[in-house]
Scaffold this motif. Structure first.
Motif, PDB file in Angstrom:
ATOM      1  N   ASP A 251     -93.026  25.982  -8.441  1.00 22.36           N
ATOM      2  CA  ASP A 251     -92.459  24.888  -7.652  1.00 22.36           C
ATOM      3  C   ASP A 251     -90.939  25.004  -7.503  1.00 22.36           C
ATOM      4  OD1 ASP A 251     -94.863  23.670  -7.146  1.00 22.36           O
ATOM      5  OD2 ASP A 251     -94.763  22.344  -8.883  1.00 22.36           O
TER       6      ASP A 251
ATOM      7  N   TYR B 249     -90.244  21.730 -14.397  1.00 25.01           N
ATOM      8  CA  TYR B 249     -90.927  22.211 -13.195  1.00 25.01           C
ATOM      9  C   TYR B 249     -91.472  23.610 -13.467  1.00 25.01           C
ATOM     10  CZ  TYR B 249     -87.934  18.560 -11.266  1.00 25.01           C
ATOM     11  OH  TYR B 249     -87.284  17.382 -11.048  1.00 25.01           O
TER      12      TYR B 249
ATOM     13  N   LYS C 237     -93.749  30.968  -3.092  1.00 24.64           N
ATOM     14  CA  LYS C 237     -93.851  29.651  -3.718  1.00 24.64           C
ATOM     15  C   LYS C 237     -94.532  28.630  -2.803  1.00 24.64           C
ATOM     16  CE  LYS C 237     -91.689  31.311  -7.265  1.00 24.64           C
ATOM     17  NZ  LYS C 237     -90.346  30.920  -7.676  1.00 24.64           N
TER      18      LYS C 237
ATOM     19  N   GLU D 194     -91.047  19.810  -3.327  1.00 30.92           N
ATOM     20  CA  GLU D 194     -91.813  18.573  -3.478  1.00 30.92           C
ATOM     21  C   GLU D 194     -93.069  18.674  -2.618  1.00 30.92           C
ATOM     22  OE1 GLU D 194     -91.424  13.728  -2.908  1.00 30.92           O
ATOM     23  OE2 GLU D 194     -89.811  15.056  -2.241  1.00 30.92           O
ATOM     24  N   ARG D 195     -94.228  18.487  -3.245  1.00 36.03           N
ATOM     25  CA  ARG D 195     -95.507  18.626  -2.543  1.00 36.03           C
ATOM     26  C   ARG D 195     -96.232  17.282  -2.505  1.00 36.03           C
ATOM     27  NH1 ARG D 195     -96.394  24.370  -2.619  1.00 36.03           N
ATOM     28  NH2 ARG D 195     -95.264  25.371  -4.337  1.00 36.03           N
TER      29      ARG D 195
ATOM     30  N   TRP E 163     -86.058  22.799  -5.690  1.00 34.75           N
ATOM     31  CA  TRP E 163     -87.368  22.316  -6.127  1.00 34.75           C
ATOM     32  C   TRP E 163     -88.213  21.961  -4.905  1.00 34.75           C
ATOM     33  CZ3 TRP E 163     -88.385  16.658  -6.247  1.00 34.75           C
ATOM     34  CH2 TRP E 163     -89.695  16.369  -6.644  1.00 34.75           C
TER      35      TRP E 163
END
Length: 435
Positions: free
Chosen positions: A173, A169, A335, A129-130, A127
């Motif tokens: 992402d 999600y 992505k 994370e932004r 995953w």
């Protein structure tokens, strides 16, 4: 717990359980443990194959360990295309990609775990994370606790475990590298599941060999002769023979007595006649085929020579490691940067340490290209993601090694001026001076 770190930055959605069967709304567990049972296929005569039991087969263990460590050890960097050629990026993105994807894992540890999931269960997930500044971390997602769903033509990943509610999600992402996808684009084939028959046979031979040698190399025996009547008498006769065999084994004797008129006959097939050694070696080849690995990388050097081993090393990078590296790069680039490629930014492995080939051969090939006017020095440097150098954009030709289209300048030395003949007066004066 990884996908739930920093919950204040994570968009979460509670999803009610759904039972509809339309292709738009399938809940597909990523776990492959019960894959065959899903189709009603039961294997009763061979050991059950799970990821843990498959890893007990040395060749499967070697294949998973080799591929995951090799791909994890490849240098991975973020670059930007510039007019002077590719240049490595700095800042947080480079740190996430090259150094530590998250505060709990270094790059090697993260990627090794990721590839282990691909080469066992058949899928690796992570995953992204932004934050407002961009990508902050990459977090591993346990594939066995992840469900993939398609709604409205878009794919979503739902993660949950015993202590957390379902969190969803979007596909944009999630880094997702499957071993091989189904026709629906959601489910996948895993190497251990699809190769379970070959692995079952290897497990069965492991068990048989263990039991055979644990019994001192004595195969199951049948006692023939005038056996006494009654179950108790039969048990006593069996116990007597067992005591005789055990006594001979403990005394390290090759002969043990049996009552006259009786005979012991082996039950089953002699391992040598059953070609057990050859069969076990063949299973190594079968497992190498599952992973498309040259068998030399499973420590099987039968028939190996210096020449063909070197070629297998080249084939490994060209036809296996390079393909998986490309799959991971594609996911990261799509992505992280999106379809617009982030204004010339990209992430790429450096395969020089393996083969891009054999490093010496690669350098020799680039040198020949430069010396024969096929590529410029900067074009050669760009192939290895090295920055351009000043005066490196001209073609050269071997010989005087000068820029193509020019010729060497030949300097002609000036002609010598002939000496003037001496006249009489000079001669006289010279003579007078001499005098």
């Amino acid at each position: 717990m990884w996908p739930f770190s920093r919950e204040n930055r994570d968009k979460t959605t509670k999803i009610a359980a759904e039972t509809r069967d339309s292709i738009e709304n399938q809940n597909i567990p990523v776990s492959t443990e019960n894959f065959l049972a899903y189709f009603g296929i039961q294997s009763l005569n061979l050991p059950a194959v799970t990821i843990d039991s498959a890893l007990a087969v040395p060749s499967v263990w070697a294949a998973v360990a080799f591929l995951s460590r090799t791909l994890a050890s490849l240098p991975l960097n973020a670059y930007r295309d510039t007019k002077d050629g590719p240049k490595k990026l700095g800042g947080k993105l480079q740190a996430v990609v090259h150094d530590a994807p998250n505060p709990e894992q270094g790059s090697f540890k993260f990627r090794q775990w990721f590839w282990q999931q691909v080469f066992t269960g058949g899928r690796g997930l992570a995953w992204i994370e932004r934050t407002s500044q961009g990508v902050d971390s990459l977090w591993p997602m346990d594939p066995t606790k992840t469900t993939i769903q398609r709604r409205g033509g878009k794919i979503f990943y739902q993660f949950s475990d015993a202590t957390h509610t379902i969190k969803e999600y979007p596909a944009g992402d999630v880094i997702d590298v499957p071993f091989m996808l189904w026709h629906d684009g959601l489910r996948h084939y895993g190497p251990i599941t699809m190769g379970s028959k070959a692995i079952q046979l290897a497990l069965a031979m492991n068990d048989y060999g263990s039991n055979f040698f644990a019994g001192g190399g004595v195969p199951p025996l049948a006692l023939t002769g005038p056996l006494p009547a009654g179950p108790d008498a039969m048990k006593r006769a069996q116990a007597d023979i067992k005591r005789s065999v055990d006594a001979a084994k403990n005394a390290n004797e090759a002969v043990f007595p049996i009552p006259p008129g009786y005979e012991l006959k082996p039950v089953g097939i002699d391992p040598a006649k059953g070609q057990m050694i050859e069969a076990r070696r063949f299973q190594v080849e079968e497992i190498a085929r599952i992973y498309q690995l040259p068998k030399v990388f499973l420590q099987d050097l039968i028939g190996a020579t210096f020449s063909n081993t070197e070629q297998q090393n080249l084939m490994l990078v060209q036809h296996l490691v390079g393909q998986w590296a490309e799959a991971f790069e594609d996911e990261l680039n799509l992505k992280i940067f999106g379809r617009s490629s982030g204004g010339g930014k990209y992430i790429e492995h450096n395969l020089d340490g393996l083969l891009r080939g054999d490093f010496v051969t690669r350098m020799a090939g680039l040198a020949q290209g430069v010396q024969n006017g096929l590529i410029t020095p900067n074009e050669g440097r760009a192939l290895d993601n090295r920055p351009a150098m000043e005066n490196g954009d001209v073609l050269y030709i071997q010989g005087a090694t000068v820029p193509l289209g020019t010729s060497a300048v030949t300097t002609t030395p000036p002609a010598k001026t002939p000496a003037k003949p001496a006249n009489d007066n000079n001669a006289t004066n010279d003579g007078a001076a001499a005098a």
